[in-house]
Design a protein around this motif. Structure first.
Motif, PDB file in Angstrom:
ATOM      1  N   GLY A 140      -4.842  15.810   1.057  1.00  0.00           N
ATOM      2  CA  GLY A 140      -5.883  15.379   0.143  1.00  0.00           C
ATOM      3  C   GLY A 140      -5.471  14.366  -0.898  1.00  0.00           C
ATOM      4  N   GLN A 141      -4.349  13.678  -0.689  1.00  0.00           N
ATOM      5  CA  GLN A 141      -3.928  12.656  -1.649  1.00  0.00           C
ATOM      6  C   GLN A 141      -4.894  11.464  -1.634  1.00  0.00           C
ATOM      7  N   GLU A 142      -4.774  10.608  -2.628  1.00  0.00           N
ATOM      8  CA  GLU A 142      -5.677   9.464  -2.802  1.00  0.00           C
ATOM      9  C   GLU A 142      -7.136   9.918  -2.769  1.00  0.00           C
ATOM     10  N   ALA A 143      -7.429  10.945  -3.577  1.00  0.00           N
ATOM     11  CA  ALA A 143      -8.780  11.500  -3.713  1.00  0.00           C
ATOM     12  C   ALA A 143      -9.329  11.998  -2.387  1.00  0.00           C
ATOM     13  N   GLY A 144      -8.432  12.417  -1.495  1.00  0.00           N
ATOM     14  CA  GLY A 144      -8.846  12.940  -0.202  1.00  0.00           C
ATOM     15  C   GLY A 144      -9.142  11.884   0.829  1.00  0.00           C
ATOM     16  N   ILE A 145      -9.029  10.618   0.463  1.00  0.00           N
ATOM     17  CA  ILE A 145      -9.387   9.526   1.369  1.00  0.00           C
ATOM     18  C   ILE A 145      -8.217   9.121   2.256  1.00  0.00           C
ATOM     19  N   ARG A 146      -6.995   9.259   1.734  1.00  0.00           N
ATOM     20  CA  ARG A 146      -5.826   8.827   2.503  1.00  0.00           C
ATOM     21  C   ARG A 146      -4.698   9.823   2.266  1.00  0.00           C
ATOM     22  N   SER A 147      -4.732  10.911   3.026  1.00  0.00           N
ATOM     23  CA  SER A 147      -3.749  11.971   2.822  1.00  0.00           C
ATOM     24  C   SER A 147      -2.343  11.517   3.191  1.00  0.00           C
ATOM     25  N   GLY A 148      -1.373  12.186   2.584  1.00  0.00           N
ATOM     26  CA  GLY A 148       0.026  11.823   2.744  1.00  0.00           C
ATOM     27  C   GLY A 148       0.601  11.516   1.371  1.00  0.00           C
ATOM     28  N   THR A 149       1.846  11.857   1.162  1.00  0.00           N
ATOM     29  CA  THR A 149       2.471  11.628  -0.134  1.00  0.00           C
ATOM     30  C   THR A 149       2.395  10.146  -0.510  1.00  0.00           C
ATOM     31  N   THR A 150       1.788   9.852  -1.631  1.00  0.00           N
ATOM     32  CA  THR A 150       1.608   8.469  -2.065  1.00  0.00           C
ATOM     33  C   THR A 150       2.954   7.850  -2.441  1.00  0.00           C
ATOM     34  N   PRO A 151       3.311   6.717  -1.848  1.00  0.00           N
ATOM     35  CA  PRO A 151       4.569   6.035  -2.202  1.00  0.00           C
ATOM     36  C   PRO A 151       4.412   5.332  -3.549  1.00  0.00           C
ATOM     37  N   VAL A 152       4.733   6.041  -4.607  1.00  0.00           N
ATOM     38  CA  VAL A 152       4.498   5.528  -5.964  1.00  0.00           C
ATOM     39  C   VAL A 152       5.178   4.179  -6.216  1.00  0.00           C
ATOM     40  N   PRO A 153       6.437   3.982  -5.808  1.00  0.00           N
ATOM     41  CA  PRO A 153       7.050   2.668  -6.049  1.00  0.00           C
ATOM     42  C   PRO A 153       6.261   1.519  -5.422  1.00  0.00           C
ATOM     43  N   LEU A 154       5.743   1.718  -4.226  1.00  0.00           N
ATOM     44  CA  LEU A 154       4.958   0.673  -3.573  1.00  0.00           C
ATOM     45  C   LEU A 154       3.635   0.455  -4.299  1.00  0.00           C
ATOM     46  N   ALA A 155       2.990   1.530  -4.716  1.00  0.00           N
ATOM     47  CA  ALA A 155       1.722   1.408  -5.434  1.00  0.00           C
ATOM     48  C   ALA A 155       1.913   0.663  -6.753  1.00  0.00           C
ATOM     49  N   VAL A 156       2.964   1.018  -7.478  1.00  0.00           N
ATOM     50  CA  VAL A 156       3.241   0.362  -8.761  1.00  0.00           C
ATOM     51  C   VAL A 156       3.533  -1.123  -8.552  1.00  0.00           C
ATOM     52  N   CYS A 157       4.275  -1.436  -7.510  1.00  0.00           N
ATOM     53  CA  CYS A 157       4.594  -2.842  -7.226  1.00  0.00           C
ATOM     54  C   CYS A 157       3.362  -3.610  -6.756  1.00  0.00           C
ATOM     55  N   THR A 158       2.476  -2.953  -6.031  1.00  0.00           N
ATOM     56  CA  THR A 158       1.222  -3.591  -5.638  1.00  0.00           C
ATOM     57  C   THR A 158       0.410  -3.953  -6.872  1.00  0.00           C
ATOM     58  N   ALA A 159       0.313  -3.014  -7.812  1.00  0.00           N
ATOM     59  CA  ALA A 159      -0.410  -3.272  -9.056  1.00  0.00           C
ATOM     60  C   ALA A 159       0.226  -4.428  -9.829  1.00  0.00           C
ATOM     61  N   LYS A 160       1.552  -4.467  -9.840  1.00  0.00           N
ATOM     62  CA  LYS A 160       2.245  -5.542 -10.559  1.00  0.00           C
ATOM     63  C   LYS A 160       1.998  -6.887  -9.896  1.00  0.00           C
ATOM     64  N   ALA A 161       2.048  -6.933  -8.572  1.00  0.00           N
ATOM     65  CA  ALA A 161       1.778  -8.180  -7.850  1.00  0.00           C
ATOM     66  C   ALA A 161       0.359  -8.663  -8.134  1.00  0.00           C
ATOM     67  N   ILE A 162      -0.586  -7.736  -8.200  1.00  0.00           N
ATOM     68  CA  ILE A 162      -1.978  -8.078  -8.493  1.00  0.00           C
ATOM     69  C   ILE A 162      -2.111  -8.604  -9.923  1.00  0.00           C
ATOM     70  N   ARG A 163      -1.412  -7.973 -10.867  1.00  0.00           N
ATOM     71  CA  ARG A 163      -1.451  -8.438 -12.251  1.00  0.00           C
ATOM     72  C   ARG A 163      -0.899  -9.856 -12.379  1.00  0.00           C
TER      73      ARG A 163
END
Length: 377
Positions: free
Chosen positions: A227-250
């Motif tokens: 039920g990770q990612e609000a139940g839409i995309r289960s599986g342990t969220t790779p936090v380092p990748l998510a944080v880097c995605t946000a940084k690239a977008i910024r």
């Protein structure tokens, strides 16, 4: 090396790599864990989500981190089609979409949906007259890429959105993988329902991206589990990748105007240069995206030019990295009705904010040498 294949992937910015290492070292706990270490990691994850949501003008609860553009597009096509099938099972996508949209849409055909393909004109732009003819009351999903990855054609999102809203209750998905960071795209600017972003197209890391929804839309999950990612995309969220995605977008968002102006200047210089050759046809429309110039040499295979340039340490591609290792003709070029004399000789030049004037000048010198040896008919 002169790298002009940035539509395939971009070089990771040093500051993003530094962030990836730092997050892995300091926030490596599972963000779903209930202990304080997990809680702190989850707070970092939610901060990344909020940063993206603010830039895209939506709610942080509507940002779903994924493994990249292909997964995000699949999630959009299957997830939105299933969520809104009560409105109808008629789906529209353009003929020149990325394979991650086209193949997903074709799969829907086998699942009881009716999928139709919107034609484009000779410039790769959606035919709005044909779109209006195809729209029905039971059309529930329309998916269009903002910038085509092969030729750089920019779709008229505002006009498409108005037409869809006036003729159906369909939700609108925009594949913004090639446009984000080069053109403005968010939920405030356009009346759309979902958009896709891939990190490695904006100097982020491969294996990361996201699907963003507008504040009022929902999507059915594709990957089930914890039920990770609000139940839409289960599986342990790779936090380092998510944080880097946000940084690239910024970073891409903050420098959008400056980068777009410079990239447009360099590609216009390339177009002017290429038009000086008698046997070269510019495939990209005049209203192309600022980072892509696609052209073809008459009666010369693109692979011949690519190999000749590579020997001189210049990296370019055929019309798409997704099809460059395949022998079949590009579906995009077929949809545009490119003549037989040119359809096999297509070369895509794609730059980024890291591309320099000196690199462009050197490319022009090397390309002139190469083309004088090859000499297309």
């Amino acid at each position: 090396m002169i790298y002009l294949d940035n539509s395939a992937t971009t070089k990771v910015l040093p500051e993003i790599m530094d962030t990836f290492i730092a997050v892995n070292e300091k926030y490596w706990a599972n963000p779903s864990s209930i202990h304080e270490f997990g809680h702190n990691t989850n707070e970092l994850l939610q901060s990344a989500r909020e940063q993206v949501a603010e830039i895209l003008h939506t709610s942080s609860s509507k940002i779903y981190f994924t493994s990249g553009g292909t997964e995000s597009n699949n999630l959009a096509i299957f997830g939105l089609a299933n969520k809104y099938k009560f409105r109808g099972k008629h789906i529209l996508v353009s003929k020149i979409e990325h394979p991650s949209v086209l193949e997903a849409a074709k799969q829907l055909n086998t699942l009881g949906f009716e999928v139709e393909f919107i034609p484009v004109d000779s410039k790769g732009i959606i035919d709005l007259v044909e779109l209006q003819k195809l729209l029905r009351k039971e059309t529930s999903l329309v998916s269009v890429m903002h910038v085509n990855n092969e030729i750089g054609a920019i779709q008229p999102i505002e006009a498409i959105s108005k037409m869809v809203r006036s003729n159906s209750k369909a939700v609108i998905h925009i594949d913004a993988v090639q446009s984000f960071g080069k053109l403005p795209i968010d939920f405030k600017r356009y009346d759309i329902d979902a958009l896709t972003i891939s990190s490695h197209k904006i100097h982020g890391l491969k294996g990361s991206g996201l699907l963003a929804l507008s504040k009022t839309r929902e999507v059915e999950p594709m990957i089930l589990g914890g039920g990770q990612e609000a139940g839409i995309r289960s599986g342990t969220t790779p936090v380092p990748l998510a944080v880097c995605t946000a940084k690239a977008i910024r970073i891409a968002s903050a420098s959008l105007e400056k980068n777009t102006t410079e990239m447009k200047r360099l590609t216009e210089e390339l177009v002017h240069f290429l038009r000086g050759f008698e046997n070269i046809k510019i495939i990209s429309p005049d209203t192309r995206a600022p980072h892509i110039v696609t052209f073809s040499v008459r009666k010369v295979k693109g692979e011949v030019i690519i190999n000749a340039l590579q020997k001189r340490n210049v990296i370019v591609s055929t019309s798409s990295a997704c099809s460059s290792r395949q022998t079949k003709t590009s579906h995009v070029l077929q949809a545009m009705h490119i003549s037989d004399d040119y359809i096999k000789g297509v070369i895509r030049l794609s730059i980024s904010s890291l591309t320099t004037e000196q690199e462009i000048d050197t490319f022009k010198k090397i390309f002139t040498e190469v083309i004088n040896v090859i000499k297309g008919d």
